[in-house]
Each structure stands twice: as C-alpha cells, then as structure tokens.
Design an enzyme around this catalytic site. Structure first.
Site, PDB file in Angstrom:
ATOM      1  N   GLU A  13       0.815  -1.213   0.000  1.00 24.86           N
ATOM      2  CA  GLU A  13       0.000   0.000   0.000  1.00 24.86           C
ATOM      3  C   GLU A  13       0.855   1.272   0.000  1.00 24.86           C
ATOM      4  O   GLU A  13       0.341   2.352  -0.303  1.00 24.86           O
ATOM      5  CB  GLU A  13      -0.952  -0.020   1.210  1.00 24.86           C
ATOM      6  CG  GLU A  13      -2.008  -1.112   1.068  1.00 24.86           C
ATOM      7  CD  GLU A  13      -2.842  -1.332   2.312  1.00 24.86           C
ATOM      8  OE1 GLU A  13      -4.037  -1.620   2.179  1.00 24.86           O
ATOM      9  OE2 GLU A  13      -2.302  -1.239   3.443  1.00 24.86           O
ATOM     10  N   GLY A  79     -12.717  -3.909   1.787  1.00 20.52           N
ATOM     11  CA  GLY A  79     -13.801  -4.726   1.268  1.00 20.52           C
ATOM     12  C   GLY A  79     -15.036  -3.854   1.109  1.00 20.52           C
ATOM     13  O   GLY A  79     -15.340  -3.032   1.970  1.00 20.52           O
ATOM     14  N   MET A 176      -9.245  -2.310   8.352  1.00 16.50           N
ATOM     15  CA  MET A 176      -8.767  -2.669   9.686  1.00 16.50           C
ATOM     16  C   MET A 176      -7.940  -1.587  10.390  1.00 16.50           C
ATOM     17  O   MET A 176      -7.361  -1.855  11.441  1.00 16.50           O
ATOM     18  CB  MET A 176      -7.968  -3.986   9.595  1.00 16.50           C
ATOM     19  CG  MET A 176      -8.810  -5.124   9.031  1.00 16.50           C
ATOM     20  SD  MET A 176      -7.909  -6.655   8.739  1.00 16.50           S
ATOM     21  CE  MET A 176      -7.646  -7.211  10.421  1.00 16.50           C
ATOM     22  N   GLU A 177      -7.893  -0.383   9.814  1.00 16.24           N
ATOM     23  CA  GLU A 177      -7.066   0.674  10.430  1.00 16.24           C
ATOM     24  C   GLU A 177      -7.725   2.056  10.497  1.00 16.24           C
ATOM     25  O   GLU A 177      -7.408   2.857  11.382  1.00 16.24           O
ATOM     26  CB  GLU A 177      -5.728   0.841   9.661  1.00 16.24           C
ATOM     27  CG  GLU A 177      -4.792  -0.341   9.700  1.00 16.24           C
ATOM     28  CD  GLU A 177      -5.163  -1.413   8.678  1.00 16.24           C
ATOM     29  OE1 GLU A 177      -5.821  -1.064   7.660  1.00 16.24           O
ATOM     30  OE2 GLU A 177      -4.834  -2.588   8.895  1.00 16.24           O
ATOM     31  N   ASP A 200     -12.174  -6.337  -2.713  1.00 18.47           N
ATOM     32  CA  ASP A 200     -13.057  -7.510  -2.572  1.00 18.47           C
ATOM     33  C   ASP A 200     -14.413  -7.037  -2.061  1.00 18.47           C
ATOM     34  O   ASP A 200     -14.572  -5.869  -1.708  1.00 18.47           O
ATOM     35  CB  ASP A 200     -12.435  -8.530  -1.601  1.00 18.47           C
ATOM     36  CG  ASP A 200     -12.187  -7.923  -0.230  1.00 18.47           C
ATOM     37  OD1 ASP A 200     -11.068  -7.454   0.010  1.00 18.47           O
ATOM     38  OD2 ASP A 200     -13.131  -7.865   0.588  1.00 18.47           O
TER      39      ASP A 200
HETATM   40  N1  ADE Z   1      -9.173  -4.991   3.574  1.00 17.40           N
HETATM   41  C1  ADE Z   1      -9.446  -5.386   2.317  1.00 17.40           C
HETATM   42  N2  ADE Z   1     -10.505  -6.193   2.278  1.00 17.40           N
HETATM   43  C2  ADE Z   1     -10.927  -6.326   3.558  1.00 17.40           C
HETATM   44  C3  ADE Z   1     -11.964  -7.054   4.169  1.00 17.40           C
HETATM   45  N3  ADE Z   1     -12.774  -7.812   3.452  1.00 17.40           N
HETATM   46  N4  ADE Z   1     -12.092  -6.958   5.518  1.00 17.40           N
HETATM   47  C4  ADE Z   1     -11.255  -6.206   6.236  1.00 17.40           C
HETATM   48  N5  ADE Z   1     -10.238  -5.500   5.711  1.00 17.40           N
HETATM   49  C5  ADE Z   1     -10.076  -5.554   4.378  1.00 17.40           C
END
Ligand code: ADE
Length: 232
Positions: A13, A79, A176-177, A200
């Site tokens: 990233e 995501g 997640m951050e 995703d």
């Molecule tokens: N980063 C990228 N895709 C993610 C997901 N599905 N859940 C959490 N963090 C992500």
C-alpha cells in the site's frame, strides 16, 4: 508549514509512494520505519503501520508527536459493503467508525467509544473535496464516492458478518485501520482523510478476490494520494 503523514498498513500500500519520493531521512519508532522527505514538491512522511487498530493508532500518534504532521492520509484497500462500490473503485471517507466497539449494555450505540463526543470520526471536508476532485481529474475511469469507513480487527469474508456490519454501523467499506487513525487524529485535532480502493466484496468471495485484486487496488489509492497532496 504543510507536512503530510501518509500511512498504509501493508508494504504494497505504500511501496509505490516510497519509490516516487525523495527520501531525506529514515527514522524507526515502535518498530515502524518512517520515511521523511518530499513527494511531488510536498513535505511528506510515509510509513507502513502494520495491520490492525493498535498499529494504526500508534503510527498516527508518532506522526503527530515526532513529525508534527499537519495532515494525515490513510491509503490502502478495503472490502466493499455497498453494492455501488465494485472492485477497483475508490471510497473517500466522510467519517470512520469502529464496527467492533460495542458498549450497548451501557446505552452506547455500536461504534461509540464511551465518553467520547462522537460515534464516527469526521474526516476533513477540504481533504475529502480535494481527494474527489483529484480522482475525477487523474483517474476519470475510476468510480469514486465518499462514504463511511467501518474499521475492526477482523478481515470480513462472510455474507453474515458483512450484513451485520451494514446493519450495525451502515459502513460503505470494511478495513482494519481507518477509524483508529481517525481516532488519533481527532484527539490531536489533525485533519485526516482515508482513501481506500476496493479489493473484494467482504463476503464469501473475499478470500479469493483479495489476493487477486489487492495489488491493483492499492495502486489506485496510492496514485490518487500522490496527486492530491500538492493541493492540500
Ligand atoms: N481490507 C481489504 N478487504 C478487507 C476485508 N474484506 N475486511 C477487512 N479489511 C479488508
């Protein structure tokens, strides 16, 4: 003077940004390597925080305390939680919220940290506007929208969990951050924005899609960050 702190959780990233910058100094703190220098004529500090909320908050606080950054940008992938956000699209944060902070038993809505005056942490309006304008200018083929980033210490890869997060905090993307960086920035009154490209759909296909699309998605986000920093 303007100095922009740029955080990515993973090497892929931040690698494109580090490759383009002119590094003046490197500095290690909390086992994180901070690269300070310039990128597109802008003073920057670029760092890989590592994954998750604690790494992210520590990293943001070091940017504030040690480097006195005037702005923070979090770049990376996420995501999708919104049917209008497809793989490769970009989400610019209007705000960031924890989807795994749950103190409902004492009357707080999911997401709210007890005794804080906000539920979601608001991103800076000028940074949001500049991110969207820059994206339309430099990436006209990429769909960009603003929305809510939902953060937790969990990779979301099931329809049920995805739907619960949508119901609980109405997020547009899961990662997640972001909210941890936003939280640290909020406490220190530093303007921030989170830029996330979709890798995703945060459902049962995420396990397959994420490794396939993360690199391309990370590039979309980093490319936008590189172009927007000189306009802040
Ligand atoms: N980063 C990228 N895709 C993610 C997901 N599905 N859940 C959490 N963090 C992500």
């Amino acid at each position: 003077m303007k100095r922009v702190g740029i955080i990515g959780a993973m090497e892929l990233e931040v690698e494109a940004l580090k490759a383009q910058m002119n590094v003046r100094q490197t500095y290690t703190r909390a086992s994180m390597e901070f690269f300070s220098g310039s990128l597109n004529d802008t003073d920057v500090v670029i760092v890989r925080s590592g994954v998750g909320k604690v790494n992210a908050a520590l990293c943001a606080q070091i940017l504030v305390d040690v480097f006195q950054v005037t702005h923070i940008i979090n770049t990376g992938v996420a995501g999708s939680l919104n049917a209008d956000l497809d793989i490769g699209d970009i989400l610019v944060s209007e705000e960031a919220i924890y989807h795994d902070m749950d103190v409902r038993v004492f009357g707080y809505p999911i997401g709210q940290v007890p005794s804080m005056d906000v539920v979601g942490f608001p991103a800076n309006k000028d940074m949001i506007r500049i991110a969207i304008e820059t994206c339309l200018e430099v990436n006209p083929d990429i769909n960009v929208r603003s929305g809510r980033v939902a953060t937790g210490d969990q990779f979301i890869s099931s329809k049920e969990v995805k739907e619960a997060i949508i119901a609980n905090v109405k997020g547009d993307c899961a990662e997640m951050e972001g909210a941890a960086i936003a939280h640290a920035a909020y406490l220190s009154h530093v303007p921030f924005v989170i830029i996330r490209a979709i890798s995703d759909k945060a459902d049962d296909s995420a396990e397959m899609d994420y490794p396939t699309f993360e690199r391309e998605a990370a590039k979309h986000s980093a490319n936008l960050v590189a172009h927007m920093i000189c306009k802040l």
